[in-house]
Scaffold this active site. Structure first.
Site, short mmCIF file in Angstrom:
data_model
loop_
_atom_site.label_atom_id
_atom_site.label_comp_id
_atom_site.label_asym_id
_atom_site.label_seq_id
_atom_site.Cartn_x
_atom_site.Cartn_y
_atom_site.Cartn_z
N ASP A 145 53.39 14.14 92.95
CA ASP A 145 52.23 14.67 92.23
C ASP A 145 52.68 15.62 91.13
O ASP A 145 52.03 16.62 90.87
CB ASP A 145 51.32 15.39 93.25
CG ASP A 145 49.96 15.73 92.66
OD1 ASP A 145 49.57 15.11 91.67
OD2 ASP A 145 49.31 16.64 93.19
N CYS A 209 29.37 11.66 97.74
CA CYS A 209 29.94 12.57 96.74
C CYS A 209 28.87 13.51 96.19
O CYS A 209 27.88 13.06 95.62
CB CYS A 209 30.58 11.78 95.59
SG CYS A 209 31.29 12.86 94.33
N CYS A 225 34.21 15.94 89.51
CA CYS A 225 34.78 16.06 90.86
C CYS A 225 35.01 17.52 91.23
O CYS A 225 35.61 18.29 90.47
CB CYS A 225 36.11 15.28 90.88
SG CYS A 225 37.01 15.45 92.43
#
Length: 362
Positions: A145, A209, A225
Protein backbone atom coordinates in the site's frame (compact mmCIF):
# COMPACT_ATOMS: atom_id res chain seq x y z
CA UNK A 1 22.01 -19.77 -11.49
CA UNK A 2 18.41 -18.59 -11.82
CA UNK A 3 17.86 -20.50 -15.06
CA UNK A 4 18.70 -23.87 -13.51
CA UNK A 5 15.90 -23.58 -10.97
CA UNK A 6 12.73 -25.61 -11.01
CA UNK A 7 10.50 -22.55 -10.77
CA UNK A 8 7.33 -24.45 -9.84
CA UNK A 9 9.21 -26.02 -6.93
CA UNK A 10 10.55 -22.60 -5.96
CA UNK A 11 7.00 -21.17 -5.83
CA UNK A 12 5.98 -24.00 -3.48
CA UNK A 13 9.00 -23.23 -1.31
CA UNK A 14 8.17 -19.50 -1.26
CA UNK A 15 4.61 -20.37 -0.20
CA UNK A 16 5.94 -22.50 2.67
CA UNK A 17 8.25 -19.70 3.81
CA UNK A 18 5.33 -17.27 3.57
CA UNK A 19 3.30 -19.44 5.92
CA UNK A 20 6.16 -19.41 8.45
CA UNK A 21 6.10 -15.60 8.27
CA UNK A 22 2.33 -15.49 9.13
CA UNK A 23 1.11 -14.80 5.60
CA UNK A 24 -2.23 -16.46 4.86
CA UNK A 25 -1.41 -17.01 1.21
CA UNK A 26 1.31 -16.37 -1.35
CA UNK A 27 0.59 -16.12 -5.09
CA UNK A 28 2.39 -15.12 -8.28
CA UNK A 29 1.14 -12.77 -11.01
CA UNK A 30 2.66 -11.91 -14.36
CA UNK A 31 3.38 -8.27 -15.22
CA UNK A 32 1.04 -7.70 -18.18
CA UNK A 33 -1.81 -5.73 -16.61
CA UNK A 34 -2.74 -3.91 -19.84
CA UNK A 35 -6.36 -5.12 -19.66
CA UNK A 36 -6.75 -3.13 -16.41
CA UNK A 37 -5.60 0.16 -17.95
CA UNK A 38 -8.90 1.36 -19.51
CA UNK A 39 -10.74 0.95 -16.18
CA UNK A 40 -7.99 2.75 -14.27
CA UNK A 41 -7.97 5.58 -16.82
CA UNK A 42 -11.76 5.98 -16.65
CA UNK A 43 -11.69 6.06 -12.82
CA UNK A 44 -8.98 8.73 -12.80
CA UNK A 45 -10.68 10.76 -15.57
CA UNK A 46 -13.91 10.81 -13.54
CA UNK A 47 -11.96 12.27 -10.60
CA UNK A 48 -12.96 9.37 -8.34
CA UNK A 49 -9.54 9.49 -6.63
CA UNK A 50 -10.45 12.82 -5.01
CA UNK A 51 -7.39 14.73 -3.82
CA UNK A 52 -5.14 11.66 -3.81
CA UNK A 53 -3.11 13.44 -6.49
CA UNK A 54 -0.37 10.82 -6.45
CA UNK A 55 -2.76 8.40 -8.15
CA UNK A 56 -3.14 10.66 -11.18
CA UNK A 57 0.55 11.60 -11.14
CA UNK A 58 1.60 7.99 -11.52
CA UNK A 59 -1.08 7.37 -14.13
CA UNK A 60 -0.59 4.15 -16.04
CA UNK A 61 2.62 3.29 -14.20
CA UNK A 62 0.34 1.58 -11.67
CA UNK A 63 -0.65 -0.94 -14.33
CA UNK A 64 2.91 -1.41 -15.62
CA UNK A 65 5.07 -3.13 -12.99
CA UNK A 66 8.10 -3.31 -15.30
CA UNK A 67 7.96 0.48 -15.77
CA UNK A 68 7.75 1.09 -12.05
CA UNK A 69 10.63 -1.29 -11.28
CA UNK A 70 12.66 -1.94 -14.45
CA UNK A 71 13.56 -5.61 -14.89
CA UNK A 72 10.47 -6.93 -13.10
CA UNK A 73 9.34 -10.25 -14.59
CA UNK A 74 6.92 -11.49 -11.89
CA UNK A 75 5.06 -10.17 -8.88
CA UNK A 76 4.85 -12.28 -5.73
CA UNK A 77 1.61 -11.37 -3.92
CA UNK A 78 0.85 -11.92 -0.26
CA UNK A 79 -2.09 -11.49 2.06
CA UNK A 80 -2.11 -11.36 5.84
CA UNK A 81 -5.15 -11.68 8.13
CA UNK A 82 -5.57 -8.85 10.62
CA UNK A 83 -8.48 -9.61 12.95
CA UNK A 84 -7.09 -9.33 16.51
CA UNK A 85 -6.32 -12.64 18.24
CA UNK A 86 -9.10 -12.17 20.82
CA UNK A 87 -11.83 -11.32 18.28
CA UNK A 88 -15.01 -12.94 19.64
CA UNK A 89 -17.54 -15.03 17.73
CA UNK A 90 -20.24 -12.81 16.26
CA UNK A 91 -17.77 -9.94 15.91
CA UNK A 92 -19.58 -8.48 12.89
CA UNK A 93 -22.77 -7.90 14.88
CA UNK A 94 -20.76 -6.49 17.81
CA UNK A 95 -18.99 -4.03 15.53
CA UNK A 96 -22.25 -2.94 13.88
CA UNK A 97 -23.68 -2.36 17.37
CA UNK A 98 -20.95 0.24 18.06
CA UNK A 99 -22.46 2.41 15.33
CA UNK A 100 -25.70 2.55 17.34
CA UNK A 101 -23.91 4.14 20.32
CA UNK A 102 -23.42 7.77 19.19
CA UNK A 103 -21.03 8.68 22.02
CA UNK A 104 -18.59 5.86 21.25
CA UNK A 105 -15.65 6.51 18.92
CA UNK A 106 -15.36 3.94 16.13
CA UNK A 107 -11.93 3.26 14.63
CA UNK A 108 -11.64 0.85 11.69
CA UNK A 109 -10.58 -2.61 12.91
CA UNK A 110 -7.39 -2.73 10.85
CA UNK A 111 -6.11 0.45 12.51
CA UNK A 112 -6.51 -0.50 16.16
CA UNK A 113 -3.13 -2.24 16.36
CA UNK A 114 0.35 -1.70 14.95
CA UNK A 115 0.89 0.00 11.60
CA UNK A 116 0.39 -2.75 9.03
CA UNK A 117 2.82 -1.08 6.61
CA UNK A 118 5.67 -1.90 9.00
CA UNK A 119 4.51 -5.40 9.85
CA UNK A 120 4.04 -6.47 6.23
CA UNK A 121 7.08 -4.69 4.85
CA UNK A 122 9.43 -6.31 7.36
CA UNK A 123 8.06 -9.78 6.70
CA UNK A 124 8.01 -9.34 2.91
CA UNK A 125 11.62 -8.18 3.09
CA UNK A 126 12.53 -11.30 5.10
CA UNK A 127 10.77 -13.42 2.48
CA UNK A 128 12.69 -11.69 -0.33
CA UNK A 129 15.97 -12.34 1.49
CA UNK A 130 15.14 -16.04 1.81
CA UNK A 131 14.43 -16.22 -1.92
CA UNK A 132 17.70 -14.46 -2.64
CA UNK A 133 19.60 -16.89 -0.42
CA UNK A 134 18.12 -19.74 -2.50
CA UNK A 135 18.53 -18.32 -6.02
CA UNK A 136 21.48 -15.96 -5.85
CA UNK A 137 21.41 -12.23 -6.74
CA UNK A 138 17.79 -11.08 -6.93
CA UNK A 139 16.53 -7.72 -8.15
CA UNK A 140 13.48 -7.03 -6.02
CA UNK A 141 11.36 -4.36 -4.38
CA UNK A 142 8.80 -4.77 -1.63
CA UNK A 143 5.46 -2.89 -1.53
CA UNK A 144 2.54 -2.68 0.83
CA UNK A 145 0.00 0.00 0.00
CA UNK A 146 3.02 2.25 -0.51
CA UNK A 147 3.48 3.02 -4.20
CA UNK A 148 1.65 3.06 -7.51
CA UNK A 149 0.78 -0.63 -7.46
CA UNK A 150 -2.52 -2.12 -8.68
CA UNK A 151 -2.74 -4.29 -5.57
CA UNK A 152 -6.25 -5.65 -6.03
CA UNK A 153 -5.64 -6.46 -9.70
CA UNK A 154 -2.43 -8.34 -8.86
CA UNK A 155 -4.06 -10.13 -5.92
CA UNK A 156 -7.01 -11.17 -8.06
CA UNK A 157 -4.86 -12.44 -10.94
CA UNK A 158 -2.71 -14.52 -8.58
CA UNK A 159 -5.61 -16.27 -6.83
CA UNK A 160 -5.72 -14.31 -3.57
CA UNK A 161 -9.46 -13.96 -4.14
CA UNK A 162 -11.87 -12.07 -6.37
CA UNK A 163 -12.75 -8.38 -6.41
CA UNK A 164 -15.89 -7.93 -4.37
CA UNK A 165 -18.56 -5.38 -5.26
CA UNK A 166 -17.03 -3.08 -2.60
CA UNK A 167 -13.74 -3.27 -4.64
CA UNK A 168 -11.88 -5.19 -1.90
CA UNK A 169 -10.47 -8.68 -2.43
CA UNK A 170 -12.69 -11.50 -1.11
CA UNK A 171 -11.55 -15.03 -0.32
CA UNK A 172 -13.91 -17.97 0.27
CA UNK A 173 -11.99 -19.12 3.33
CA UNK A 174 -10.78 -15.74 4.57
CA UNK A 175 -13.39 -13.08 3.82
CA UNK A 176 -11.78 -9.66 3.27
CA UNK A 177 -10.20 -8.78 6.64
CA UNK A 178 -6.63 -9.00 5.41
CA UNK A 179 -3.81 -6.79 4.12
CA UNK A 180 -2.10 -7.14 0.76
CA UNK A 181 1.58 -6.83 -0.11
CA UNK A 182 3.83 -7.50 -3.10
CA UNK A 183 7.41 -8.31 -4.03
CA UNK A 184 8.42 -7.28 -7.56
CA UNK A 185 11.19 -9.67 -8.71
CA UNK A 186 13.41 -9.99 -11.79
CA UNK A 187 12.70 -13.71 -11.84
CA UNK A 188 10.24 -15.40 -14.21
CA UNK A 189 7.94 -17.52 -12.03
CA UNK A 190 4.86 -19.50 -13.12
CA UNK A 191 1.70 -17.54 -12.19
CA UNK A 192 -0.71 -19.09 -9.69
CA UNK A 193 -4.31 -19.59 -10.85
CA UNK A 194 -7.00 -16.95 -10.37
CA UNK A 195 -10.24 -17.94 -8.64
CA UNK A 196 -13.84 -17.38 -9.73
CA UNK A 197 -16.17 -14.74 -8.27
CA UNK A 198 -18.72 -15.65 -5.63
CA UNK A 199 -20.72 -12.50 -4.91
CA UNK A 200 -23.71 -13.58 -6.99
CA UNK A 201 -26.73 -11.31 -6.66
CA UNK A 202 -25.71 -10.07 -3.18
CA UNK A 203 -25.54 -6.29 -2.89
CA UNK A 204 -25.22 -5.97 0.91
CA UNK A 205 -22.06 -3.84 0.71
CA UNK A 206 -23.56 -1.42 -1.83
CA UNK A 207 -26.80 -1.10 0.15
CA UNK A 208 -25.14 -0.44 3.51
CA UNK A 209 -22.59 2.21 2.46
CA UNK A 210 -23.58 5.26 4.55
CA UNK A 211 -22.56 7.79 1.89
CA UNK A 212 -23.38 5.86 -1.29
CA UNK A 213 -19.68 5.73 -2.19
CA UNK A 214 -20.02 2.36 -3.97
CA UNK A 215 -21.64 3.77 -7.09
CA UNK A 216 -21.89 0.43 -8.92
CA UNK A 217 -20.50 -3.08 -8.40
CA UNK A 218 -16.69 -2.79 -8.17
CA UNK A 219 -16.79 0.99 -8.54
CA UNK A 220 -15.93 3.28 -5.64
CA UNK A 221 -16.04 7.07 -5.63
CA UNK A 222 -13.35 7.80 -3.05
CA UNK A 223 -14.65 11.37 -2.63
CA UNK A 224 -17.70 9.99 -0.82
CA UNK A 225 -15.98 7.17 1.09
CA UNK A 226 -15.71 7.68 4.86
CA UNK A 227 -12.32 5.94 4.92
CA UNK A 228 -11.05 8.46 2.38
CA UNK A 229 -12.69 11.45 4.11
CA UNK A 230 -11.32 10.62 7.56
CA UNK A 231 -7.82 9.55 6.45
CA UNK A 232 -6.70 10.77 3.02
CA UNK A 233 -8.70 13.99 2.72
CA UNK A 234 -6.81 16.95 4.17
CA UNK A 235 -9.34 19.77 4.08
CA UNK A 236 -12.84 20.43 5.35
CA UNK A 237 -15.23 17.49 5.12
CA UNK A 238 -18.13 18.39 2.79
CA UNK A 239 -21.04 19.48 4.96
CA UNK A 240 -23.56 17.25 3.20
CA UNK A 241 -21.48 14.17 4.10
CA UNK A 242 -20.85 15.01 7.77
CA UNK A 243 -24.17 13.76 9.18
CA UNK A 244 -23.68 10.47 7.28
CA UNK A 245 -20.38 9.76 9.03
CA UNK A 246 -22.02 9.00 12.38
CA UNK A 247 -19.41 8.14 15.01
CA UNK A 248 -16.77 6.80 12.60
CA UNK A 249 -13.60 8.77 13.33
CA UNK A 250 -10.97 6.78 11.41
CA UNK A 251 -11.97 4.61 8.49
CA UNK A 252 -15.20 2.69 7.98
CA UNK A 253 -15.82 -1.07 7.99
CA UNK A 254 -19.53 -1.13 7.14
CA UNK A 255 -19.19 -2.81 3.74
CA UNK A 256 -17.07 -5.56 5.31
CA UNK A 257 -19.25 -5.98 8.40
CA UNK A 258 -22.30 -6.90 6.32
CA UNK A 259 -20.45 -9.13 3.86
CA UNK A 260 -21.57 -12.78 4.28
CA UNK A 261 -18.07 -14.01 3.37
CA UNK A 262 -16.59 -12.35 6.45
CA UNK A 263 -18.02 -15.05 8.67
CA UNK A 264 -14.91 -16.88 7.42
CA UNK A 265 -12.50 -14.04 8.25
CA UNK A 266 -9.56 -15.33 10.25
CA UNK A 267 -7.83 -14.06 13.34
CA UNK A 268 -4.20 -13.05 13.01
CA UNK A 269 -1.67 -15.15 14.96
CA UNK A 270 0.37 -11.97 15.55
CA UNK A 271 0.16 -9.74 18.62
CA UNK A 272 0.85 -6.75 16.30
CA UNK A 273 -2.81 -6.43 15.37
CA UNK A 274 -4.23 -6.65 18.89
CA UNK A 275 -6.24 -3.52 19.70
CA UNK A 276 -4.40 -0.83 21.62
CA UNK A 277 -5.88 0.80 24.66
CA UNK A 278 -8.05 3.74 23.66
CA UNK A 279 -8.66 2.61 20.09
CA UNK A 280 -11.55 0.24 20.71
CA UNK A 281 -14.54 1.31 22.78
CA UNK A 282 -13.43 4.77 23.96
CA UNK A 283 -15.83 7.70 24.06
CA UNK A 284 -15.58 10.63 21.67
CA UNK A 285 -15.14 12.98 24.63
CA UNK A 286 -12.12 11.01 25.91
CA UNK A 287 -10.34 11.00 22.56
CA UNK A 288 -11.18 14.63 21.79
CA UNK A 289 -9.37 15.61 24.98
CA UNK A 290 -6.03 14.17 23.80
CA UNK A 291 -3.41 16.90 23.47
CA UNK A 292 -1.11 16.71 20.46
CA UNK A 293 1.64 15.20 22.66
CA UNK A 294 -0.76 12.56 23.95
CA UNK A 295 -2.04 11.84 20.44
CA UNK A 296 1.54 11.28 19.24
CA UNK A 297 2.37 9.09 22.22
CA UNK A 298 -0.78 6.97 21.97
CA UNK A 299 -0.49 6.50 18.20
CA UNK A 300 3.23 5.77 18.01
CA UNK A 301 3.73 2.86 15.58
CA UNK A 302 0.02 3.09 14.61
CA UNK A 303 -1.35 3.89 11.13
CA UNK A 304 -3.51 6.58 12.77
CA UNK A 305 -0.49 8.75 13.49
CA UNK A 306 -0.08 9.75 9.88
CA UNK A 307 -3.30 11.80 9.80
CA UNK A 308 -1.93 14.08 12.55
CA UNK A 309 -3.67 15.69 15.51
CA UNK A 310 -5.52 18.32 13.47
CA UNK A 311 -7.43 15.81 11.30
CA UNK A 312 -8.00 13.64 14.38
CA UNK A 313 -9.80 16.56 16.06
CA UNK A 314 -11.65 17.41 12.83
CA UNK A 315 -13.00 13.86 12.57
CA UNK A 316 -14.04 13.64 16.23
CA UNK A 317 -15.70 17.07 16.07
CA UNK A 318 -17.93 15.78 13.25
CA UNK A 319 -18.81 12.69 15.29
CA UNK A 320 -19.58 14.85 18.34
CA UNK A 321 -21.90 17.00 16.20
CA UNK A 322 -23.69 13.88 15.01
CA UNK A 323 -24.02 12.58 18.57
CA UNK A 324 -25.40 15.92 19.76
CA UNK A 325 -28.01 15.96 17.02
CA UNK A 326 -29.24 12.67 18.51
CA UNK A 327 -29.48 13.99 22.08
CA UNK A 328 -28.24 16.70 24.44
CA UNK A 329 -25.03 15.96 26.36
CA UNK A 330 -23.29 18.54 28.54
CA UNK A 331 -19.93 16.73 28.44
CA UNK A 332 -19.89 16.80 24.65
CA UNK A 333 -20.80 20.48 24.54
CA UNK A 334 -18.09 21.29 27.10
CA UNK A 335 -15.53 19.27 25.12
CA UNK A 336 -16.36 21.19 21.94
CA UNK A 337 -16.37 24.53 23.76
CA UNK A 338 -12.84 23.80 25.01
CA UNK A 339 -11.66 23.53 21.38
CA UNK A 340 -13.71 26.46 20.01
CA UNK A 341 -10.62 28.71 19.85
CA UNK A 342 -8.24 26.06 18.55
CA UNK A 343 -5.32 27.54 16.53
CA UNK A 344 -6.38 25.53 13.46
CA UNK A 345 -9.08 27.08 11.30
CA UNK A 346 -10.00 23.58 10.11
CA UNK A 347 -10.65 22.41 13.69
CA UNK A 348 -12.53 25.61 14.63
CA UNK A 349 -14.84 25.29 11.63
CA UNK A 350 -15.76 21.68 12.40
CA UNK A 351 -16.21 22.47 16.11
CA UNK A 352 -18.55 25.35 15.24
CA UNK A 353 -20.53 23.06 12.94
CA UNK A 354 -20.78 20.41 15.68
CA UNK A 355 -22.03 22.94 18.24
CA UNK A 356 -24.60 24.17 15.75
CA UNK A 357 -25.91 20.58 15.42
CA UNK A 358 -26.41 20.48 19.17
CA UNK A 359 -28.21 23.85 19.14
CA UNK A 360 -30.44 22.83 16.21
CA UNK A 361 -31.53 19.67 18.00
CA UNK A 362 -32.86 21.61 21.03
Amino acid sequence: MKMALDTAQLVSQIQAWGQELAFSQIGVADVDLSSAEPGLQAWLSAGCHGDMAYMATHGMKRARPAELVPGTLSVITARMDYLPRDTPEGWQALELARLERPGEAVVSMYARGRDYHKVLRNRLQTLAERIQAAVGPLGHRVFTDSAPVLEVELAQRSGQGWRGKHTLVLHREGGSMFFLGEIYVDLALPPTDAVSEHCGACSACIDVCPTGAITAPQRLDARRCISYLTIEHAGAIPQALRPLMGNRIYGCDDCQLVCPWNKFARRSPLADFDAREGLGGSTLVELFAWSEAEFLRRTEGSPIRRIGHERWLRNIAVALGNALSAGHDERMLSALQARADHPSELVREHVAWAMAQGAAAH
